[in-house]
Design a protein around this motif. Sequence first.
Motif, PDB file in Angstrom:
ATOM      1  N   GLY A 181       0.659   1.578  16.569  1.00  0.00           N
ATOM      2  CA  GLY A 181       1.560   0.518  16.988  1.00  0.00           C
ATOM      3  C   GLY A 181       2.939   0.635  16.379  1.00  0.00           C
ATOM      4  N   LEU A 182       3.793  -0.320  16.737  1.00  0.00           N
ATOM      5  CA  LEU A 182       5.199  -0.276  16.355  1.00  0.00           C
ATOM      6  C   LEU A 182       5.587  -1.340  15.330  1.00  0.00           C
ATOM      7  N   ALA A 183       4.601  -2.014  14.754  1.00  0.00           N
ATOM      8  CA  ALA A 183       4.914  -3.054  13.774  1.00  0.00           C
ATOM      9  C   ALA A 183       5.564  -2.430  12.539  1.00  0.00           C
ATOM     10  N   PRO A 184       6.485  -3.141  11.904  1.00  0.00           N
ATOM     11  CA  PRO A 184       7.134  -2.609  10.701  1.00  0.00           C
ATOM     12  C   PRO A 184       6.144  -2.393   9.567  1.00  0.00           C
ATOM     13  N   ALA A 185       6.423  -1.423   8.728  1.00  0.00           N
ATOM     14  CA  ALA A 185       5.625  -1.204   7.529  1.00  0.00           C
ATOM     15  C   ALA A 185       5.766  -2.415   6.612  1.00  0.00           C
ATOM     16  N   ALA A 186       4.684  -2.800   5.942  1.00  0.00           N
ATOM     17  CA  ALA A 186       4.713  -4.011   5.116  1.00  0.00           C
ATOM     18  C   ALA A 186       3.915  -3.842   3.832  1.00  0.00           C
ATOM     19  N   THR A 187       3.744  -2.591   3.377  1.00  0.00           N
ATOM     20  CA  THR A 187       2.935  -2.308   2.191  1.00  0.00           C
ATOM     21  C   THR A 187       3.799  -1.718   1.086  1.00  0.00           C
ATOM     22  N   ALA A 188       3.648  -2.265  -0.113  1.00  0.00           N
ATOM     23  CA  ALA A 188       4.291  -1.719  -1.300  1.00  0.00           C
ATOM     24  C   ALA A 188       3.223  -1.242  -2.266  1.00  0.00           C
ATOM     25  N   VAL A 189       3.493  -0.133  -2.930  1.00  0.00           N
ATOM     26  CA  VAL A 189       2.569   0.432  -3.912  1.00  0.00           C
ATOM     27  C   VAL A 189       3.207   0.329  -5.297  1.00  0.00           C
ATOM     28  N   ILE A 190       2.431  -0.141  -6.259  1.00  0.00           N
ATOM     29  CA  ILE A 190       2.905  -0.242  -7.640  1.00  0.00           C
ATOM     30  C   ILE A 190       2.065   0.699  -8.488  1.00  0.00           C
ATOM     31  N   GLU A 191       2.716   1.701  -9.054  1.00  0.00           N
ATOM     32  CA  GLU A 191       2.023   2.695  -9.867  1.00  0.00           C
ATOM     33  C   GLU A 191       1.711   2.138 -11.257  1.00  0.00           C
ATOM     34  N   THR A 192       0.910   2.866 -12.029  1.00  0.00           N
ATOM     35  CA  THR A 192       0.487   2.357 -13.334  1.00  0.00           C
ATOM     36  C   THR A 192       1.651   2.152 -14.290  1.00  0.00           C
ATOM     37  N   ASP A 193       2.752   2.865 -14.101  1.00  0.00           N
ATOM     38  CA  ASP A 193       3.911   2.696 -14.989  1.00  0.00           C
ATOM     39  C   ASP A 193       4.864   1.607 -14.509  1.00  0.00           C
ATOM     40  N   GLY A 194       4.519   0.920 -13.406  1.00  0.00           N
ATOM     41  CA  GLY A 194       5.382  -0.129 -12.877  1.00  0.00           C
ATOM     42  C   GLY A 194       6.404   0.339 -11.877  1.00  0.00           C
ATOM     43  N   SER A 195       6.402   1.616 -11.527  1.00  0.00           N
ATOM     44  CA  SER A 195       7.316   2.083 -10.481  1.00  0.00           C
ATOM     45  C   SER A 195       6.829   1.584  -9.126  1.00  0.00           C
ATOM     46  N   ILE A 196       7.796   1.332  -8.250  1.00  0.00           N
ATOM     47  CA  ILE A 196       7.501   0.813  -6.912  1.00  0.00           C
ATOM     48  C   ILE A 196       7.658   1.953  -5.918  1.00  0.00           C
ATOM     49  N   GLU A 197       6.644   2.161  -5.098  1.00  0.00           N
ATOM     50  CA  GLU A 197       6.674   3.267  -4.145  1.00  0.00           C
ATOM     51  C   GLU A 197       6.326   2.790  -2.742  1.00  0.00           C
ATOM     52  N   GLN A 198       6.582   3.680  -1.795  1.00  0.00           N
ATOM     53  CA  GLN A 198       6.111   3.481  -0.438  1.00  0.00           C
ATOM     54  C   GLN A 198       4.624   3.833  -0.375  1.00  0.00           C
ATOM     55  N   ALA A 199       4.042   3.682   0.807  1.00  0.00           N
ATOM     56  CA  ALA A 199       2.619   3.967   0.978  1.00  0.00           C
ATOM     57  C   ALA A 199       2.284   5.340   0.405  1.00  0.00           C
ATOM     58  N   ASP A 200       1.235   5.415  -0.407  1.00  0.00           N
ATOM     59  CA  ASP A 200       1.000   6.662  -1.122  1.00  0.00           C
ATOM     60  C   ASP A 200       0.381   7.750  -0.248  1.00  0.00           C
ATOM     61  N   SER A 201       0.050   7.441   0.997  1.00  0.00           N
ATOM     62  CA  SER A 201      -0.347   8.502   1.929  1.00  0.00           C
ATOM     63  C   SER A 201       0.787   9.494   2.137  1.00  0.00           C
ATOM     64  N   LEU A 202       2.028   9.072   1.883  1.00  0.00           N
ATOM     65  CA  LEU A 202       3.169   9.979   1.999  1.00  0.00           C
ATOM     66  C   LEU A 202       3.111  11.120   0.995  1.00  0.00           C
ATOM     67  N   LYS A 203       2.305  10.961  -0.053  1.00  0.00           N
ATOM     68  CA  LYS A 203       2.180  12.027  -1.044  1.00  0.00           C
ATOM     69  C   LYS A 203       1.620  13.305  -0.428  1.00  0.00           C
ATOM     70  N   SER A 204       1.029  13.200   0.753  1.00  0.00           N
ATOM     71  CA  SER A 204       0.506  14.385   1.435  1.00  0.00           C
ATOM     72  C   SER A 204       1.614  15.241   2.037  1.00  0.00           C
ATOM     73  N   ALA A 205       2.836  14.713   2.134  1.00  0.00           N
ATOM     74  CA  ALA A 205       3.920  15.430   2.811  1.00  0.00           C
ATOM     75  C   ALA A 205       4.660  16.380   1.863  1.00  0.00           C
ATOM     76  N   TYR A 206       5.222  15.842   0.797  1.00  0.00           N
ATOM     77  CA  TYR A 206       5.967  16.689  -0.136  1.00  0.00           C
ATOM     78  C   TYR A 206       6.111  15.943  -1.457  1.00  0.00           C
ATOM     79  N   GLU A 207       6.459  16.656  -2.497  1.00  0.00           N
ATOM     80  CA  GLU A 207       6.645  16.071  -3.820  1.00  0.00           C
ATOM     81  C   GLU A 207       7.735  15.002  -3.780  1.00  0.00           C
ATOM     82  N   GLY A 208       7.384  13.786  -4.206  1.00  0.00           N
ATOM     83  CA  GLY A 208       8.350  12.700  -4.248  1.00  0.00           C
ATOM     84  C   GLY A 208       8.529  11.949  -2.947  1.00  0.00           C
ATOM     85  N   ALA A 209       7.719  12.221  -1.943  1.00  0.00           N
ATOM     86  CA  ALA A 209       7.908  11.584  -0.636  1.00  0.00           C
ATOM     87  C   ALA A 209       7.756  10.067  -0.705  1.00  0.00           C
ATOM     88  N   ALA A 210       6.887   9.583  -1.581  1.00  0.00           N
ATOM     89  CA  ALA A 210       6.658   8.140  -1.674  1.00  0.00           C
ATOM     90  C   ALA A 210       7.579   7.461  -2.667  1.00  0.00           C
TER      91      ALA A 210
END
Length: 402
Positions: free
Chosen positions: A261-290
């Motif tokens: 579907g075309l709904a906007p992304a609405a998920t935030a990921v918070i890593e153990t160090d408190g950094s805020i990232e995009q969906a961590d499935s992006l980690k499959s693309a390239y280093e630092g993608a998320a």
Amino acid sequence: MRQFVLKTRSRCNLACTYCYVYEMADQGWRDQPVAMTPATTARAAQRIAEHAAAHDLPRVDLVLHGGEPLLTAPAALSAPVEAVRAALAATAPRTRITATVQTNGTLITRGRLTALAAAGIRVGVSLDGGLAAHNTRRVDHAGHPGFGAAARGLRLLARHPDSYAGVLCVVDLDHDPVETYESLLAFAPPTVGLLLPLANWSAPPPRPGRRPGGPGTPYADWLLAVFERWWHDGERRTRIRLFEEIIALLLGLPATTETLGLAPAATAVIETDGSIEQADSLKSAYEGAAATGMALDTHSFDQLLDHPGFAARQLGRDALAADCRACELVEVCGGGHYPHRYRAGEGFRQPSVYCADLQVLIRHIATAVQHAAATAAGRHHASDAHLPAAHPPAAHPPAAAS
């Protein structure tokens, strides 16, 4: 933002050979603290409540993730959820919270289930099928199979249906689809999430006997074998999210996942160090993608919405490749899952690497829905034929009739 994924642990007790966190392009986990500290948890709760209040959100969805979140001691498992609940009560009292933990299942015990249930946290389990033969790639760090422990955990979880969120299963072409589906039913999951392997044009999915993007749709074939078994079952023994999402989108209903579907992304990921990232499935693309360069101490979730990588996922049809924008299935497919579109040097503005499979899958399900609707309409008209003829309405019906 409506879903917040808290990476409470950055390490895992399994070493699954296809894991996108540990085995794919991004190895950022190596620099993360092993566990999220109470201070980071408290700051995350404050930021979530701040965002909920600013946007008057009726609900936020919290997911405890990892790594393996059940590596946390039972007494501390509910702490992140309780922290968010307390922050919401103080700042956004009208916002309710749903909470789940996503686990590999091997550490499920009665004590952990009791602690999670007391906090209203439901449990989702990742598994590759209901048989040991389906799970040969889910091993621990010594190479020993993890299926036995996961199966014991799932059998225990099945005895607590109120705590059972469902099972996630990655499609594996090496395993029979109907056998995989039926073996999962033995664990009585309320829902099954069938996931296409995280892959892209530069790291294509395995397609035995076929070149990437070439003729043939093996993933559609696999999924449609399950769909036919599920669709024509005499009783609905579980929900399958992928199929239900496609049906909902075909009927013009909003999507509840970012994979279609075309709904906007609405998920935030918070890593153990408190950094805020995009969906961590992006980690499959390239280093630092998320990565976003943002952190809880310095940035709000509104600022995440303005991040270029995140903003690109809010544009709907306008963010898609020209072929996708012109496709009659675009409202349902939505260009496919964002990580599946990536090509090195060109970014994410291409069709999904599973484009051909998605087209076959969606068209087949659309035909099934149309046939079911026509059959139901036929039964309705047939029953109407036996009804007595309706009397014409009175010229001036009594007021009570209204």
